[in-house]
Design a protein around this motif. Sequence first.
Motif, PDB file in Angstrom:
ATOM      1  N   LEU A 121      -2.583   6.315   5.390  1.00  0.00           N
ATOM      2  CA  LEU A 121      -1.499   7.157   4.917  1.00  0.00           C
ATOM      3  C   LEU A 121      -0.215   6.599   5.511  1.00  0.00           C
ATOM      4  CD1 LEU A 121      -0.673   9.704   3.305  1.00  0.00           C
ATOM      5  CD2 LEU A 121      -0.848  10.977   5.469  1.00  0.00           C
ATOM      6  N   ILE A 122       0.765   6.355   4.650  1.00  0.00           N
ATOM      7  CA  ILE A 122       2.023   5.717   5.047  1.00  0.00           C
ATOM      8  C   ILE A 122       3.173   6.689   4.815  1.00  0.00           C
ATOM      9  CG2 ILE A 122       3.595   3.778   4.571  1.00  0.00           C
ATOM     10  CD1 ILE A 122       0.964   2.349   3.458  1.00  0.00           C
ATOM     11  N   ARG A 123       4.066   6.791   5.791  1.00  0.00           N
ATOM     12  CA  ARG A 123       5.295   7.606   5.668  1.00  0.00           C
ATOM     13  C   ARG A 123       6.377   6.666   5.167  1.00  0.00           C
ATOM     14  NH1 ARG A 123       9.300  10.663   5.138  1.00  0.00           N
ATOM     15  NH2 ARG A 123      10.200  11.976   6.755  1.00  0.00           N
ATOM     16  N   ASN A 124       6.778   6.828   3.924  1.00  0.00           N
ATOM     17  CA  ASN A 124       7.728   5.900   3.311  1.00  0.00           C
ATOM     18  C   ASN A 124       9.098   5.973   3.968  1.00  0.00           C
ATOM     19  OD1 ASN A 124       5.929   4.887   1.365  1.00  0.00           O
ATOM     20  ND2 ASN A 124       6.191   6.745   0.151  1.00  0.00           N
ATOM     21  N   LYS A 125       9.614   4.777   4.324  1.00  0.00           N
ATOM     22  CA  LYS A 125      10.954   4.653   4.901  1.00  0.00           C
ATOM     23  C   LYS A 125      11.915   3.975   3.928  1.00  0.00           C
ATOM     24  CE  LYS A 125      10.314   6.470   8.930  1.00  0.00           C
ATOM     25  NZ  LYS A 125      10.985   7.696   9.308  1.00  0.00           N
ATOM     26  N   ALA A 126      11.385   3.085   3.080  1.00  0.00           N
ATOM     27  CA  ALA A 126      12.197   2.413   2.060  1.00  0.00           C
ATOM     28  C   ALA A 126      11.324   2.219   0.827  1.00  0.00           C
ATOM     29  CB  ALA A 126      12.699   1.063   2.562  1.00  0.00           C
TER      30      ALA A 126
ATOM     31  N   GLY B 196       6.726   1.474   5.231  1.00  0.00           N
ATOM     32  CA  GLY B 196       6.795   2.550   6.200  1.00  0.00           C
ATOM     33  C   GLY B 196       5.701   2.418   7.232  1.00  0.00           C
ATOM     34  N   PRO B 197       5.744   3.274   8.238  1.00  0.00           N
ATOM     35  CA  PRO B 197       4.711   3.230   9.275  1.00  0.00           C
ATOM     36  C   PRO B 197       3.435   3.939   8.812  1.00  0.00           C
ATOM     37  CG  PRO B 197       6.286   4.938   9.789  1.00  0.00           C
ATOM     38  CD  PRO B 197       6.808   4.237   8.560  1.00  0.00           C
ATOM     39  N   ILE B 198       2.324   3.434   9.284  1.00  0.00           N
ATOM     40  CA  ILE B 198       1.049   4.112   9.070  1.00  0.00           C
ATOM     41  C   ILE B 198       1.054   5.364   9.947  1.00  0.00           C
ATOM     42  CG2 ILE B 198      -1.442   3.985   9.427  1.00  0.00           C
ATOM     43  CD1 ILE B 198      -1.225   0.944   8.922  1.00  0.00           C
ATOM     44  N   VAL B 199       0.711   6.515   9.355  1.00  0.00           N
ATOM     45  CA  VAL B 199       0.677   7.761  10.131  1.00  0.00           C
ATOM     46  C   VAL B 199      -0.734   8.326  10.264  1.00  0.00           C
ATOM     47  CG1 VAL B 199       3.085   8.371   9.674  1.00  0.00           C
ATOM     48  CG2 VAL B 199       1.294   9.144   8.100  1.00  0.00           C
TER      49      VAL B 199
END
Length: 182
Positions: free
Chosen positions: A37-42, A72-75
Amino acid sequence: MSLPSQQKALLLPSFGPDAAYVLGTRAVPQPGPNEVLIRNKAVALNPLDVGIRLMGLYINEWPAVCGWDAVGPIVALGRDVQGWQVGDVVMYQGRNIPNCGCFQEYTLSNAAFIAKVPGNVSVEQAASVTSALVTATTVLYNKPSENSLGLTAPWKTGGLGKYEGQAALVIGGSSSVGQLGK
């Protein structure tokens, strides 16, 4: 870190010349086996997003969550994910199912199809790479056809250095796809 149960998403309720995106909410998905699961940053805009809005390309479920290129970072890690950890900043290509579209805060991706963003590349720059890289790779290295040269990929046996010193003419490669041939 505790994840929210809901997220904001840019939803496309239908397609056609008058179709418009609307801001909505969706549940935050949980990663399954081999997923992250990735938190989108761009998130980059892709010409395919226009084709989806106008013609409904590749979408079987409405409202659609579009977006094909993000970083984005993996969360969160799903079961059996190896080689990745929470906090790794990755680039990835979205898919045409709602939990995998990039126009939302959190997106699922198969762990085999993500790449770490190098430290000297911004998240904004990295977001424009994934579809361009897939397009260039497909054209160069897929099975020979009218749509692919069928070259031996550098990661395959005998591929590294095979074409060194040989010239190639690229026509129309000035877009983000063309920048990957350097």
